[in-house]
Scaffold this motif. Structure first.
Motif, PDB file in Angstrom:
ATOM      1  N   LEU A 231       0.853  -1.176   0.000  1.00 35.06           N
ATOM      2  CA  LEU A 231       0.000   0.000   0.000  1.00 35.06           C
ATOM      3  C   LEU A 231       0.895   1.235   0.000  1.00 35.06           C
ATOM      4  CD1 LEU A 231      -2.725   1.486   0.259  1.00 35.06           C
ATOM      5  CD2 LEU A 231      -2.502   1.264   2.752  1.00 35.06           C
TER       6      LEU A 231
ATOM      7  N   GLY B  81       0.808   5.082   0.262  1.00 41.24           N
ATOM      8  CA  GLY B  81       0.022   6.260   0.596  1.00 41.24           C
ATOM      9  C   GLY B  81       0.749   7.528   0.205  1.00 41.24           C
TER      10      GLY B  81
ATOM     11  N   ASP C 161      -5.586   2.109  -8.683  1.00 44.42           N
ATOM     12  CA  ASP C 161      -6.090   3.356  -8.130  1.00 44.42           C
ATOM     13  C   ASP C 161      -6.756   3.093  -6.783  1.00 44.42           C
ATOM     14  OD1 ASP C 161      -5.273   5.212  -9.935  1.00 44.42           O
ATOM     15  OD2 ASP C 161      -7.209   5.497 -10.904  1.00 44.42           O
ATOM     16  N   ALA C 162      -6.907   4.140  -6.011  1.00 55.86           N
ATOM     17  CA  ALA C 162      -7.700   4.022  -4.787  1.00 55.86           C
ATOM     18  C   ALA C 162      -9.148   3.709  -5.149  1.00 55.86           C
ATOM     19  CB  ALA C 162      -7.621   5.328  -3.991  1.00 55.86           C
ATOM     20  N   GLN C 163      -9.820   2.927  -4.335  1.00 57.34           N
ATOM     21  CA  GLN C 163     -11.230   2.560  -4.477  1.00 57.34           C
ATOM     22  C   GLN C 163     -11.507   1.734  -5.733  1.00 57.34           C
ATOM     23  OE1 GLN C 163     -13.079   6.447  -4.320  1.00 57.34           O
ATOM     24  NE2 GLN C 163     -13.244   6.374  -2.099  1.00 57.34           N
TER      25      GLN C 163
ATOM     26  N   GLN D 283      -0.990  -0.787  -4.315  1.00 57.25           N
ATOM     27  CA  GLN D 283      -2.264  -0.074  -4.199  1.00 57.25           C
ATOM     28  C   GLN D 283      -1.963   1.379  -3.837  1.00 57.25           C
ATOM     29  OE1 GLN D 283      -5.837  -1.589  -3.823  1.00 57.25           O
ATOM     30  NE2 GLN D 283      -6.179   0.564  -4.370  1.00 57.25           N
TER      31      GLN D 283
ATOM     32  N   SER E 250      -2.842   5.324  -2.785  1.00 55.83           N
ATOM     33  CA  SER E 250      -3.808   6.045  -1.961  1.00 55.83           C
ATOM     34  C   SER E 250      -3.347   7.486  -1.817  1.00 55.83           C
ATOM     35  CB  SER E 250      -3.939   5.395  -0.578  1.00 55.83           C
ATOM     36  OG  SER E 250      -4.720   6.213   0.288  1.00 55.83           O
TER      37      SER E 250
END
Length: 788
Positions: free
Chosen positions: A15, A17, A282-284, A344, A346
């Motif tokens: 992840l 961020g 992408d996020a979501q 991922q 974010s």
């Protein structure tokens, strides 16, 4: 550099961020470097997000090969085929992935969910040849038909081909221009690229590399697979089934792509084309995936439930394939992710020190909404202060415009506010060559800026707020519009500017000065021939008569020149009158009209529906005209219910709040009452007086309204032909809105312009009369269209 604990070919989940829009492209550049020859596959939320990310990647890493992979533009289980240009882009990306190389593929959730033809099918479907090779023209045509190319009279779009003797024109996917193959017997004698609009040769090629134009093929094995698979799923075909009949006959059928699984022995996913790649999301993305899968299931259920009704009505029943045949399910999606190294993204910061999480140290940039809202603060002065503060932190600062024009305007305004060291830059590499004290002005279509330890980007939207209008599309001149929208077929009547009416008889290659030239063969009276080089195609126009017959001119005769002279004189007389009126209005200075931003936003918010894109464009055009300082004369075309009245309301608000009177002229008393009610409700609570004039208004109210128009106490009047009476006078008429202008005569509309020479005129119509439309197309009046 980020410490990316990801290795191509090894499963891992990370992840990342602190990767807001814009900064996420820099993260992907590092992921692509980490992936190397294995490649990077990024899954974006939708097409808009994918387009923005592709643009950002091109800015930050122009040397990186970025391949788009869009989804079909039709709904699941539709009756129409996907757009040919989209299919061409998909095929080009898939075939490029069959070759070695380091690439970034940007796709969407919808495209990732859809299964694809196997790699072996595309690998064996390519056709290559070089000049001098043996090439059978008939076999080439069979290849083109089986691989999704459509035969046409003139090749203009990807996926089309045309045959004229030993010349074959075709437009393969991935090629910027169509190709013209010149066959001498069964030998490929020449390959030339040409302009699809002018049909003019642009360059010679050594050969060609053809790829399929469709994701399914109509060769014998594919047809047999379809027939057996179709019967296995839906039973013996006892009713009339146009799809089954067309495919069985080897013909293409609209929407046949939705039965893609039946044409191939097996389907694969996009990840199968990049088996060792690093995947980034992408996020979501998971939410978007679930929504798409739910939509697919809904469409499948709807098709199944309609089958009985279709049979009863005699309509050919739509037989949908089970969803798992054509689309990935959630379990397969997760299985694919489990076989790859996955990052991922974010936009939010992540707590430091957690395993499997990494902070890219980016955050969303400052929005200057507070400065825009404060009446005593100049937003550009606030931008100047913020830039100085960012530079003190050791960051390089860039200001991004949506287009080159907006970037140049920002550069000029920022320079006027004392910001020094402004320098345009086209890429991140060029920006880094400048010193840190230089403020790079770039073109980058992201909505909001970002801040990272070494870089800060401020966008046009951060400074000015959301744009009222989208980037303007390139306008087409009327002559170009005709050239792009028509194609000549043998037998068509054409008019040559110098020789008159002739009949088009096809293309012919003529050798002149030792070089071949592509020419249009035109037949004239007495079977005389004129060869017009394609580079001079602008000398030809279509014959304008609705009749298919006409007397051909004699080549070199005097009749055509005489007719031209007479028509030119009549046109000059008509144009002189029209242009004199238009020139007088153009030279006069109108009063620039502008309404307070806050009140306008509140008035616009009263519109109960979301504006369509066309509405927003037209409203922006009208407001720009009103504020330009020149009298507006704009024609707005749109069907009933498409929102023309809202355009008139916005224009009326701007004019009335600027102290000008507005006259809305309508053809019927019913429409006058309807508009009066609408305008009264929308202007309720504002210092605007709205009245009505028609035969249904009492004599007392009519006299009061006339007096109010003369002394300026009435701001807006809605009326019928009664407004055109000579007894009507205005104190400060600023805007005339003519609704359903086709019901009025020319003299009636010009009467309103006579009331005040520099009045703004807004004309609304669903069916413009030819004179009005011709004036708009000729540029005498401005034209806007609401087509959605």
């Amino acid at each position: 550099m980020l410490k990316l604990d990801l290795t191509p070919g090894r499963t891992a989940r990370l992840l990342i961020g602190g990767a807001p829009e814009g900064h996420d492209a820099r993260v992907l550049v590092e992921l692509a470097a980490r992936a190397g020859a294995a490649g990077l596959l990024h899954i974006a939320l939708d097409d808009g997000r994918a387009a923005c990310l592709t643009e950002a990647l091109a800015f930050f890493a122009p040397e990186l090969e970025v391949l788009p992979f869009p989804a079909w533009d039709c709904l699941p289980y539709d009756r129409v085929s996907p757009n040919a240009a989209i299919v061409s882009s998909r095929i080009e990306t898939l075939t490029r992935l069959l070759e070695p190389g380091s690439r970034v593929v940007v796709t969407t959730v919808n495209a990732m969910i859809q299964k694809l033809p196997p790699r072996s099918a595309l690998r064996h479907a390519r056709l290559r040849a070089t000049v001098g090779d043996r090439l059978d023209g008939e076999r080439l045509q069979v290849y083109l038909v089986r691989n999704g190319y459509n035969r046409a009279q003139t090749v203009r779009e990807p996926g089309e081909f045309a045959v004229r003797g030993g010349i074959i024109d075709l437009f393969p996917p991935g090629s910027g221009e169509p190709l013209r193959l010149d066959l001498f017997g069964d030998e490929l004698d020449a390959v030339r690229a040409f302009d699809p609009l002018s049909q003019r040769t642009t360059e010679k090629r050594n050969g060609f590399d053809l790829k399929p134009m469709a994701e399914l093929f109509l060769d014998e094995p594919s047809i047999q697979r379809f027939r057996s698979g179709y019967r296995e799923l839906f039973g013996s075909i006892t009713d009339q089934d146009p799809l089954y009949e067309a495919v069985s006959a080897g013909r293409r059928h609209a929407g046949m792509e939705h039965w893609l699984p039946l044409f191939h022995p097996v389907l694969e996913s996009l990840s199968d084309y990049m088996p060792m790649a690093i995947l980034s999301l992408d996020a979501q993305v998971e939410d978007a995936r679930d929504a798409r899968l739910a939509q697919i299931a809904d469409f499948y259920d709807a098709r199944k439930s309609l089958r009985a009704a279709e049979r009863a009505s005699g309509t050919p029943a739509y037989k949908p394939l089970p969803t798992d045949r054509h689309f990935l399910d959630r379990e397969t999606w997760e299985l694919i992710l489990s076989c790859h190294a996955v990052a991922q993204l974010s936009p939010f910061a992540v707590p430091p020190g957690l395993i499997g999480r990494l902070d890219a140290n980016g955050r969303r940039g400052h929005d200057f909404a507070d400065a825009r809202a404060h009446p005593d603060v100049n937003v550009f002065d606030a931008v100047h202060s913020h830039i100085v503060e960012l530079a003190k932190g050791g960051r390089r600062v860039m200001v991004a415009g949506y287009s080159q024009g907006s970037r140049d305007r920002l550069l000029s305004v920022l320079a006027d506010h004392g910001i020094e060291g402004l320098e345009p830059a086209e890429t991140w590499t060029a920006a880094r060559r400048c010193g840190k004290s230089t403020l790079a002005m770039i073109v980058l279509g992201i909505e909001h800026g970002f801040v990272s330890p070494d870089l800060a980007v401020i966008t046009e939207q951060d400074i000015l707020g959301e744009r009222l209008a989208r980037p303007p599309r390139k306008r087409k001149r009327a002559a170009n519009f005709i050239a792009e929208s028509s194609s000549l077929a043998a037998g068509d009547l054409v008019v040559h500017a110098d020789y008159g009416i002739g009949r088009y008889d096809g293309l012919e290659t003529v050798t002149a000065a030792g070089a071949p030239h592509d020419c249009l063969r035109i037949l004239y009276d007495g079977n005389e021939k004129l060869f017009v080089p394609v580079e001079n195609i602008d000398m030809l126009t279509r014959f304008g008569s609705d009749e298919g017959k006409a007397q051909l001119d004699k080549l070199g005769g005097a009749g055509w020149q005489g007719r031209k002279a007479r028509v030119k004189k009549r046109l000059r007389d008509m144009a002189e009158a029209l242009l004199r009126i238009a020139a007088e209005r153009e030279l006069r200075k109108g009063e620039p009209l502008a309404a307070p931003d806050g009140l306008y936003a509140e008035f616009a918010a009263r519109f109960p529906y979301p504006e369509t894109e066309d509405q927003q464009n037209v409203i922006a055009d009208v407001i720009e005209d009103l504020s330009s300082g020149r009298p507006m004369d704009r024609l707005v075309c749109g069907d009933v219910g498409f929102g023309k009245t809202e355009v008139a309301l916005r224009a009326t608000f701007v004019a009335a709040l600027s102290g000008q009177q507005v006259a809305i002229v309508v053809p019927t008393t019913l429409l006058a009452r309807q508009h009066h009610r609408t305008f009264t409700e929308r202007f309720k609570g504002l210092p605007v007086v709205v009245e009505q004039l028609s035969r249904l208004v009492t004599t007392k109210d009519t006299a009061r309204t006339k007096k109010g128009l003369a002394d300026g106490t009435v701001d807006v009047v809605v009326g019928t032909h009664a407004l055109l009476a000579k007894s009507i006078s205005f104190l400060r008429l600023g805007l005339v809105v003519v609704d359903e202008e086709q019901h009025f005569g020319v003299k009636q509309k010009e009467r309103l312009k006579e009331l005040r020479a520099n009045v703004h005129v807004l004309t609304l119509t669903a069916t413009p009369i030819p004179r009005t439309l011709q004036m708009a197309l000729a540029g005498v009046r401005e034209l806007s269209v609401i087509a959605t």
